[in-house]
Every structure is written in structure tokens, then in C-alpha cells.
Design a protein around this motif. Structure first.
Motif, short mmCIF file in Angstrom:
data_model
loop_
_atom_site.label_atom_id
_atom_site.label_comp_id
_atom_site.label_asym_id
_atom_site.label_seq_id
_atom_site.Cartn_x
_atom_site.Cartn_y
_atom_site.Cartn_z
N MET A 1 0.84 -1.25 0.12
CA MET A 1 -0.06 0.06 0.02
C MET A 1 0.90 1.23 0.01
O MET A 1 0.64 2.15 -0.64
N THR A 2 1.82 1.21 0.82
CA THR A 2 2.67 2.54 0.90
C THR A 2 3.44 2.85 -0.46
O THR A 2 3.62 3.84 -0.96
N THR A 3 3.61 1.80 -1.46
CA THR A 3 4.15 1.92 -2.77
C THR A 3 3.16 2.47 -3.52
O THR A 3 3.48 3.03 -4.74
N ARG A 4 1.94 2.40 -3.23
CA ARG A 4 0.96 2.96 -4.10
C ARG A 4 0.33 4.38 -3.44
O ARG A 4 -0.63 4.91 -3.93
N ALA A 5 0.91 4.81 -2.29
CA ALA A 5 0.44 6.19 -1.78
C ALA A 5 0.72 7.28 -2.35
O ALA A 5 1.90 7.38 -2.92
N LYS A 6 -0.21 8.29 -2.12
CA LYS A 6 0.49 9.80 -2.69
C LYS A 6 1.10 10.21 -1.76
O LYS A 6 2.39 10.88 -2.26
N HIS A 7 1.30 9.77 -0.44
CA HIS A 7 2.13 10.32 0.48
C HIS A 7 2.51 9.05 1.76
O HIS A 7 1.57 8.44 1.89
N HIS A 8 3.70 9.09 1.73
CA HIS A 8 4.19 7.70 2.51
C HIS A 8 5.08 8.45 3.80
O HIS A 8 6.25 8.82 3.38
N LEU A 9 4.52 8.36 4.83
CA LEU A 9 5.13 9.22 5.75
C LEU A 9 5.64 8.03 6.62
O LEU A 9 5.44 7.41 7.55
N GLN A 10 7.32 7.95 6.37
CA GLN A 10 7.85 6.95 6.79
C GLN A 10 8.60 7.33 8.05
O GLN A 10 9.67 7.38 8.25
N LEU A 11 7.83 7.31 9.33
CA LEU A 11 8.31 7.70 10.45
C LEU A 11 8.98 6.54 11.10
O LEU A 11 9.25 5.14 10.88
N ARG A 12 9.87 6.91 12.27
CA ARG A 12 10.75 6.19 13.16
C ARG A 12 9.56 5.50 14.00
O ARG A 12 8.80 6.09 14.58
N PRO A 13 9.68 4.18 14.09
CA PRO A 13 8.91 3.45 14.87
C PRO A 13 8.39 3.90 16.42
O PRO A 13 9.39 4.58 16.77
N THR B 1 7.33 16.98 3.91
CA THR B 1 6.57 15.82 3.45
C THR B 1 5.27 15.70 4.57
O THR B 1 4.08 15.69 4.20
N ILE B 2 5.45 16.12 5.77
CA ILE B 2 4.70 16.56 6.90
C ILE B 2 3.52 17.43 6.26
O ILE B 2 2.21 17.36 6.46
N VAL B 3 3.90 18.64 5.77
CA VAL B 3 3.25 19.83 5.26
C VAL B 3 2.40 19.28 4.07
O VAL B 3 1.21 19.40 4.12
N SER B 4 2.96 18.61 3.25
CA SER B 4 2.03 18.40 1.92
C SER B 4 1.16 17.39 2.14
O SER B 4 0.03 17.35 1.74
N ALA B 5 1.35 16.39 3.05
CA ALA B 5 0.37 15.25 3.46
C ALA B 5 -0.62 15.96 4.34
O ALA B 5 -1.87 15.67 3.98
N SER B 6 -0.34 16.85 5.18
CA SER B 6 -1.15 17.47 6.03
C SER B 6 -2.34 18.22 5.00
O SER B 6 -3.57 18.23 5.23
N ARG B 7 -1.74 18.88 3.94
CA ARG B 7 -2.56 19.61 3.05
C ARG B 7 -3.51 18.71 2.25
O ARG B 7 -4.75 18.85 2.11
N THR B 8 -2.75 17.77 1.85
CA THR B 8 -3.75 16.64 0.86
C THR B 8 -5.00 16.36 1.73
O THR B 8 -6.02 16.13 1.31
#
Ligand code: SF4
Ligand code: SF4
Lengths: 748, 109
Positions: free
Chosen positions: A227-239, A296-303
Motif C-alpha cells: 500500500m505505501t508503494t501506491r500512496a500519494k504520501h508515505h510518511l515513513q516515521l521512526r517506529p 512531507t508532513i506539510v504536504s500530506a497534511s494539506r492533501t
């Protein structure tokens, strides 16, 4: 071999068709001469629309497996010796009745723990048995911090007064074709890879259905997945840093003024307080914590915020974050301030279908079933309820970390017995597995109800009762929608359903039960009364019913006055508003606003530990072939994944001299576990990712082997106890520091 | 008589293994025998990591002729969790290939 020609068809709406999961699939069972010959997805059931899963389709191999336990057994030898002899149901029930009554008389009913895992319909019958017996200690034993959905449920109840799920048209009979439904523009998928799971009343592939129609996904996941490979944004955070990320996204959405101002003004309370709180979490600061770049945080939040309608879906990683209840709360705020509440393709309020309770999700449901007096009385004794107000005030679980400690220490009181039902804590959910093993070994009396022997039955059980698969039982389901029933199609050996077993025993332990209901069927029908339906009626109409327009069906119920008892528009919270500043949390003595806390044993909080154990391990990644600790003995499934794998980044593997396919040890201060290396860039170089629930049914069951549990059970490396403010959340399954070591000769 | 095949929209195949077990149940194949085999591809473009799955029908696939004769869909097609498989005459399925990228047509023997 279709229906006809001596073949009978049974339509069922099933709790766990894939033996164990949380879906509500419609399945058709074909039976000839008393034997299941085929299973098919039911195309007339709106849930799965004919689809199925590998586990459900392997049901024949599961039901008729030569290792299946088909009679009650009693231990004949020392615990762990693996010697059991068949006994009759009468002897089993008589023994259990005598022992349980004896323990209740001498030590009080609270000294027996009623332990469940997850999956199937067990939550209903086991809570029924615990309450009938008089014990408050109903618990997912081993599940540190009760870190599976309960923290999220608690947060939703506090914020909205109800539970919410991403809307994929599942409440509508015509599904995607219903004109009221609109596909979500965006779904925010937090901490889960939905396709291999059917979590919590949700079919993972519904999100895939929406993606095909253009829905975009935003994925919050430390791993790369399909799913992440098909996501518009992938927020790959530290666990484990989910809390900071949610606060950072709130910061962006609030400070940029892209929240739904009208919705917030009309329906939310505490916005100013939340606004002030999120100022502490600028995108730059959050980028430093999570490793997700600020832009990335900003653009994902906007989307997310600018989407016309956006759904919110989430997984267990939210619960296992430190302070899971506050992380979940922050995510609910994202849904709320963007106005995505109870609208088509947003997040919609989810209630048990038709108001029928099977598995109680709230304190209110427990009170309705068992009465205020009993619930209050039991709460005083419930383990953890006096230390954690949220444990006391939300739902009815004993706190699992405290419960196992009570077995060992006798504080707050001695524990004498355990009733363990379709649950294998030693092979599955238990962190600190050896501690659990030792603590449980000391109990006087242990009953396990299960379908197969497993490390838990072998090591601990005095009596084992044979449980039925869904094809062998009558049961009902109301976890969101639809309201459904399962009809009994066949009998295997002397197996009984969990409801039958618990009903019989409850009647023996509490005479009132038999005065109220003559049979399980009567009990089911009494609960279905709410819906104006009976078991037979549901069978007749194809095994399911969707709720009519009203409190149990979306949309915009808060506007229509359908959510509160007083009929006033608004939400079912104390204030009638969505409480961003939570009066309920305040009452629980926990911070009424979300905040961030570092994973307690993570590399930031404990740099010295990380020096010794430099890799962060995520445990619990899902495999569509297996449900938790089950299915490793099913040929059609196991052949497709014969060994437990660990994903290792190729750079890390190179540094350590590890080759693809080589056996390695994962090791830390808790112990070491075997895994087969799978080199993959789906993880970052400082992380590894592995499945839980592994033991090998083909190995010796008796001690000391216990089906290889000490070699393969990954959660024995996970420390505990959790120490969140609320008592819920924070099981450290997703952030455990480890190192990898080579085995002599690659483990050959 | 037209030839039949399986069209697979592999952009949306999630790797759930349902098609494989559906095939094994339908034909009562023992473990080790299956008319369709799931494959996984993990690779990098110059921009990103990609994961694709593709189920590959083989010589054990008979396009579920008994089911089809009884008016049902092939078992894998019916049960696929992502609903990415389509059964039909090859000349019709070819049109699906024109509609969208990442689709493939198999014509098992
Ligand atoms: S995994 Fe989901 S889809 Fe499969 S049978 Fe279970 S509930 Fe149904
Ligand atoms: S059933 Fe469908 S989604 Fe699952 S592996 Fe097969 S083709 Fe892919």
C-alpha cells in the motif's frame, strides 16, 4: 458438487471465516453426508460480496486436521509432560465446576482470570462466563497495555462519545452502488497494512476497492508495503513516534487555517486549547523526532485537510505507541477538525448493528447485560481498576501487565486459576513470555479451550476442552454491520462452541442463568430482540440484516439528533460536542489534550541500550496466510510460507555478513529467537521487521520443546510492563531494541 | 469456439494468496500442487521502491472447467480479495488491456 445431489448449502455470516480474523464474511458451506466438502464466499453478502481469503478457503484442512482436539482432555502426568487422556464432557464439566466453586469459596471469584486472545466470537461468551461466575478479571492476558484497539476505542469514546470507522459504504446494503455513498478522495491509513488483515470489523480490501475508483491513500508506516508503494504520501516515521507526527499534522492544519472552520465552530469544544498545545509541535521539530521530512508532513497534511471527504483508518501501531490512548486521541482530532465526521466517504460513527451486543465494547453495554450493581461491585476488585481510572471507567478489562504480576506476587490478591479460551498467550501475544510462563505455572487450576494443542495448552492446561470452528456452531455477530448469524452445518468429534461450553458452565456456577435462558439459542434470541429479529428469521433471510435508517446507520446523525438519548442534535459526549479538550480524559486523571512521549526503551530514551542493541525491531507484521499464532499446521497455508522470516536491509546484512535465506538470531537482554533472513529494502538500515505468532506444530509438544516456542516466539524479546498514564496502550511490540547475530554454519 | 483466458489487473494484486488456495480447494490438489502461483517483485526505479505481485497460472490451471460448466466463475476469479481477475473470451479481455496499464492476459492451455 453444487447444492442438490445430496449436497446441502448453509449460508452463514461469520465472525472469523478465516478462522480467527475480525471480518464478517458471508460464506456458503456445502455439506454432504455430514461432512463439509467445500466453502465458498457468499456473493449475496454485502460485506465480502463473494470474496474470501486463503484461510477460509483452507477450512476443510483446518477442521478435519488429524491434530484437531475432538474430545475433552485431562492432564495425566506433570504439567508440561504432554500427557493427556480423553474424558467425557460430564467429567470435564463436573471437575471444572467443583474446582471453580472451591476456589470461589476459599479465595473469591476474582482469583480466577478469564483470558482471551482475539478473533472468533470469544469476547461474548468469555465475558458472560466471567460475570456469571463473579470474576471481574476478564483480560487479554499477555497483551501488554491491552494494546489492541482498546486504546483507540477509549480515545474515540472520549472524543466523540462513539466509535468511528473509515466509510467504505459498508453500512449500506447496496454498497458502492448506493447513491448516498461517495468514494473518499483520500484515506489516511495510520499504522497498518490493511490488505493482509481484516481488522476490527473492517475488510482490508475495501480500501483497495476505493483505490481502484481513484481514492488516494496517505500511509503512515515505518515500512514499505504494497500500500505505501501506491500512496500519494508515505510518511515513513521512526517506529513509535506516531504521537509526534499526529501533533505535527494538527499544527500544520490549524496554523494554515485549512481546517473546517464551520464544523469546528458548530460541533467541537476545546479548539483553542488544542491550538495552543500543537504550537509545541512545529513540522520542523516533528521532522527531528520522526525522521519524516518537514515538507512531507506539510504536504500530506494539506492533501488530507483539503480533500472534499477523507476517511481515517488505523491499526495496532497506534495502540502500541507509548501512551497509545493519547496518540489515538490526536488522530481522532485530525478527523474531527477537518469535518470528516459521519459524512459519505469520511469517518462514520460505528455502533454494534441494531444495538445488539455480542462482545461488549463499552461499560454501558456491560451494565446493560449484567446490571449496574454487579458491574460496580466487580470494578472494585478488578485488577488495575484502582490504579488506572481509565481502566476502571472504560470497558471491563483487567489490566494485563498487572494481572500477570498478580499471578506471580499475589498483589493485590492471590490468583489461583486461569480460564484460557481460544488463546495462546505463550505462543502469541505475551510479551515477557518466560515471565508469563513461570507466573502461570504456579496457578492451581488451568482450563484451556482450543481447537489444537499449542505451547499454552501443553505447558499449562489441566483440562483442555475442544472448541468448534464456525462451521460447527450457532453464533451471532453485531460488530458494526451487518447483524449476522452462523448456522451449524456439521459436527466434528465432540467439539462444542464457545457459547455452548460457557453457557453450560455458567449455569452450573450461577443458577440464575438457567432461570433466564433454557439454551444458547434462547440467549441469542433474547439479545436479538433489540433488532426485532430471531436467529431463525435471520437464517431465513440469508443470514444477515443491515440496520434501518436511524442511530445505527450513517450519515450526519449528529445533525439529526440520532446519537444522544435525549434526542438533541450533537454527539454522545458529556458536553454534546466533539471534545478536543477531553472532559472524559480529565476525569481519568490523564492529560485532556494530546502530547508526545518517546518510546520508553527506544534509541532516544535509552541511548545506552541502543548502543548495545542498535536495531529497532518491529514485531507483529501480518501475513495473510496465518492468523496470529494459528495455522502453521495447515498444509495449503504453511507451504506458502514455511519459515519465519526477518526483513533486513541489504546494507545492514552486508555489514554483518548475513546472506539472504540464512538463519540468524535476533537477540537482546530478554533472550534470543531464530529467524530466516530476508534481505529487503522495505525496512530502513536501522530497523528489522518480523512476524509474531511462530511456533512449530510439527515439533515435540512436551517440555522442554513446547513446539519450539522458545526458539521462535518473538514477543519473548519484548520488554514490559507498559507504563502509560491511562493503563492502556504502550505495549512495546513495535519498538524493541535488538541485535542480529550469525548462527554457526548459517544455522544448517 | 473462442478461446478463454484470465485477465489480471496486477496493479491492484495485493499478494493475498487467496487465488492459490481457491484453486487448491476447487481441484482438491494436495499441498505442492496448484494451478496458479503468486510471485512477488521488489525493485527500485530511479525514484522509489516498488512492490508488485503477480499470480501466474500454470499447466495445472484448467480454467475451472467444471465450475464454468455449472455457470460459476473460476474459483480464483470469484474469491480474489482485490477482485483483480477476470475470466472471459480472449477477444473481449484484450479490450481490458487497452483500458489501463499494468494488466496482463493469460491463456492457459
Ligand atoms: S480474513 Fe476477512 S475476508 Fe477473509 S474470511 Fe476472514 S473476515 Fe473474511
Ligand atoms: S487473490 Fe487476487 S489479490 Fe490475492 S494474490 Fe491472487 S490475484 Fe492477487
Amino acid at each position: 458438487m453444487r447444492a442438490g445431489e445430496g449436497v446441502k448449502e448453509y449460508k452463514c455470516t461469520v465472525w472469523s471465516a478465516g478462522a480467527g480474523c475480525h471480518g464478517s464474511c458471508g460464506q456458503k458451506l456445502y455439506v454432504k453426508d455430514g461432512k463439509l466438502i467445500r466453502i465458498e464466499g457468499d456473493e449475496n453478502n454485502p460485506w465480502n460480496q463473494g470474496r474470501s481469503c486463503s484461510r477460509a478457503l483452507a477450512l476443510k484442512q483446518y477442521m478435519y486436521h488429524p491434530d484437531r482436539i475432538t474430545t475433552p482432555l485431562k492432564r495425566d502426568g506433570a504439567r508440561g509432560e504432554g500427557k493427556f487422556v480423553p474424558i467425557s464432557w460430564d467429567e470435564a464439566f463436573d471437575t471444572i465446576e467443583r474446582k471453580m466453586k472451591g476456589i470461589r469459596e476459599e479465595f473469591g471469584a476474582e482469583s480466577i482470570l478469564f483470558c482471551q486472545g482475539t478473533g472468533r466470537d470469544v469476547g461474548g461468551p468469555i465475558s458472560f462466563l466471567a460475570y456469571s461466575y463473579g470474576s471481574p478479571n476478564w483480560v487479554q492476558l499477555g497483551l501488554s497495555g491491552q494494546s489492541c484497539y482498546t486504546p483507540r476505542l477509549g480515545a474515540m469514546k472520549a472524543t466523540f462519545g462513539d466509535f468511528m470507522v473509515a466509510d467504505c459504504s459498508q453500512f449500506l446494503e447496496k454498497r458502492y452502488d448506493d447513491p448516498e455513498f461517495e468514494y473518499p478522495e483520500v484515506i489516511l491509513v495510520w499504522g497498518q497494512n490493511p490488505p493482509p488483515t481484516c481488522p476490527d470489523g473492517f475488510f482490508g480490501h475495501w480500501i483497495v476497492d476505493c483505490m481502484k475508483k481513484g481514492t488516494q491513500v496517505i500511509c503512515v508506516d515505518p515500512r514499505h508495503t504494497w500500500m505505501t508503494t501506491r500512496a500519494k504520501h508515505h510518511l515513513q516515521l521512526r517506529p513509535g513516534t506516531d504521537g509526534a507526527l499526529a501533533l505535527g499534522m494538527l499544527n500544520v492544519i490549524i496554523n494554515e487555517g485549512i481546517y473546517d472552520k464551520e464544523f469546528v465552530a458548530k460541533w467541537c469544544l476545546g479548539f483553542e486549547e488544542l491550538k495552543e498545545r500543537v504550537q509545541e509541535y512545529s513540522p520542523e521539530k516533528v521532522a527531528g523526532i520522526t525522521g519524516v521530512p518537514a515538507d512531507t508532513i506539510v504536504s500530506a497534511s494539506r492533501t488530507y485537510a483539503k480533500a472534499k471527504n477523507a476517511g481515517g483508518h488505523w491499526g495496532l501501531a497506534v495502540d502500541t505507541a507509548p501512551e497509545g490512548t493519547t496518540v489515538a486521541q490526536a488522530i481522532t482530532h485530525l478527523w474531527a477538525i477537518t469535518g470528516n465526521i459521519d459524512i459519505p466517504g469520511g469517518s462514520v460513527i460505528a455502533r454494534p448493528s441494531h444495538g445488539v451486543t455480542t462482545y461488549p465494547y463499552t461499560t454501558e453495554e456491560l451494565v446493560e447485560l449484567y446490571g449496574q450493581e454487579l458491574v460496580t461491585k466487580l470494578n472494585d476488585k478488578r485488577i488495575g481498576a484502582n490504579e488506572y481510572k481509565m481502566v476502571r471507567g472504560f470497558r471491563g478489562w483487567a489490566q494485563p501487565d498487572r494481572a500477570i504480576e498478580a499471578c506471580k506476587t499475589g498483589v493485590p490478591y492471590p490468583i489461583k486459576g486461569a480460564w484460557i479460551q481460544t488463546c495462546n498467550p505463550l505462543g502469541g501475544q505475551a510479551t515477557r513470555t518466560k515471565y508469563h510462563y513461570e507466573a502461570l505455572k504456579g496457578l492451581d487450576f488451568i482450563v484451556a479451550v482450543d481447537l489444537f494443542h499449542n505451547p499454552t495448552t501443553m505447558a499449562l492446561a489441566d483440562i483442555v476442552l475442544p472448541a468448534a470452528t464456525f462451521a460447527e456452531k450457532e453464533t451471532f455477530r453485531s460488530w458494526w454491520v451487518p447483524l449476522g448469524v452462523t448456522q451449524k452445518a456439521v459436527q466434528v468429534g465432540e467439539c462444542k462452541s464457545d457459547w455452548e461450553i460457557n453457557f453450560e458452565l455458567a449455569g452450573r456456577l450461577n443458577p440464575e442463568i438457567r432461570q433466564r435462558w433454557g439454551s444458547v439459542r434462547e440467549l441469542i434470541d433474547s439479545r436479538l430482540q433489540r433488532a426485532g429479529l430471531t436467529f431463525d428469521k435471520l437464517v431465513e433471510q440469508g443470514s444477515w440484516a443491515m440496520p434501518p435508517d436511524g442511530p445505527f446507520k450513517p450519515y450526519r446523525r449528529h445533525e439529526r439528533g440520532l446519537l444522544r438519548h435525549d434526542g438533541v442534535p450533537g454527539f454522545n459526549t458529556p458536553s454534546g460536542k466533539i471534545e478536543l479538550y477531553s472532559s472524559v480524559y480529565k476525569g481519568f486523571d490523564i492529560d485532556p489534550l494530546p502530547f508526545y512521549r518517546e518510546p520508553v526503551n527506544g534509541p532516544v530514551a535509552k541511548p545506552e541500550l541502543a548502543q548495545q542493541y542498535p536495531l529497532t525491531m518491529i514485531s507483529g507484521t501480518r501475513n495473510p496466510l496465518f492468523f496470529h499464532s494459528e495455522h502453521r499446521s495447515i498444509p495449503w497455508l504453511r507451504e506458502k510460507c514455511p519459515e519465519p522470516l526477518v526483513d533486513i536491509h541489504p546494507d545492514t546484512a552486508k555489514e554483518l555478513g548475513i546472506f539472504d535465506g540464512e538463519w540468524v538470531f535476533i537477540e537482546n537482554q530478554m533472550g534470543k529467537v531464530k529467524r530466516k533472513a530476508s534481505l529487503s529494502k522495505t525496512v530502513k538500515p536501522n530497523m528489522i521487521n518480523t512476524e509474531h505468532g511462530w511456533w512449530k506444530p510439527e515439533l515435540e509438544g512436551a517440555e522442554p520443546t513446547l513446539f519450539g516456542v522458545w526458539d521462535y516466539q518473538i514477543n519473548q524479546l519484548v520488554p514490559g510492563p507498559q507504563d502509560s498514564q491511562s493503563g492502556f496502550g504502550g505495549g512495546q511490540y513495535k519498538v524493541t531494541q535488538v541485535k542480529l547475530t550469525k548462527m554457526p554454519e548459517g544455522g544448517k | 469456439m473462442s478461446r478463454y483466458g484470465l485477465m489480471i489487473d496486477y496493479d491492484f494484486c495485493t499478494g493475498c494468496h487467496t487465488c492459490e488456495v481457491a484453486c487448491q480447494q476447487e481441484h482438491d490438489y494436495p499441498a505442492g500442487k496448484c494451478g496458479i502461483k503468486l510471485t512477488k517483485f521488489e525493485y527500485e526505479t530511479f525514484e522509489k521502491l516498488c512492490i508488485d505481485y503477480l499470480p501466474f497460472p500454470n499447466d495445472l490451471c484448467d480454467l475451472c472447467k467444471d465450475r464454468v460448466a455449472a455457470g460459476e466463475l473460476p474459483s480464483c476469479v470469484k474469491h480474489c480479495q482485490a477482485a483483480v481477475m477476470k475470466y472471459g473470451p480472449v477477444d473481449e479481455l484484450v479490450k481490458d488491456l487497452e483500458e489501463r496499464h499494468k494488466r496482463v492476459l493469460f491463456v492457459p492451455k
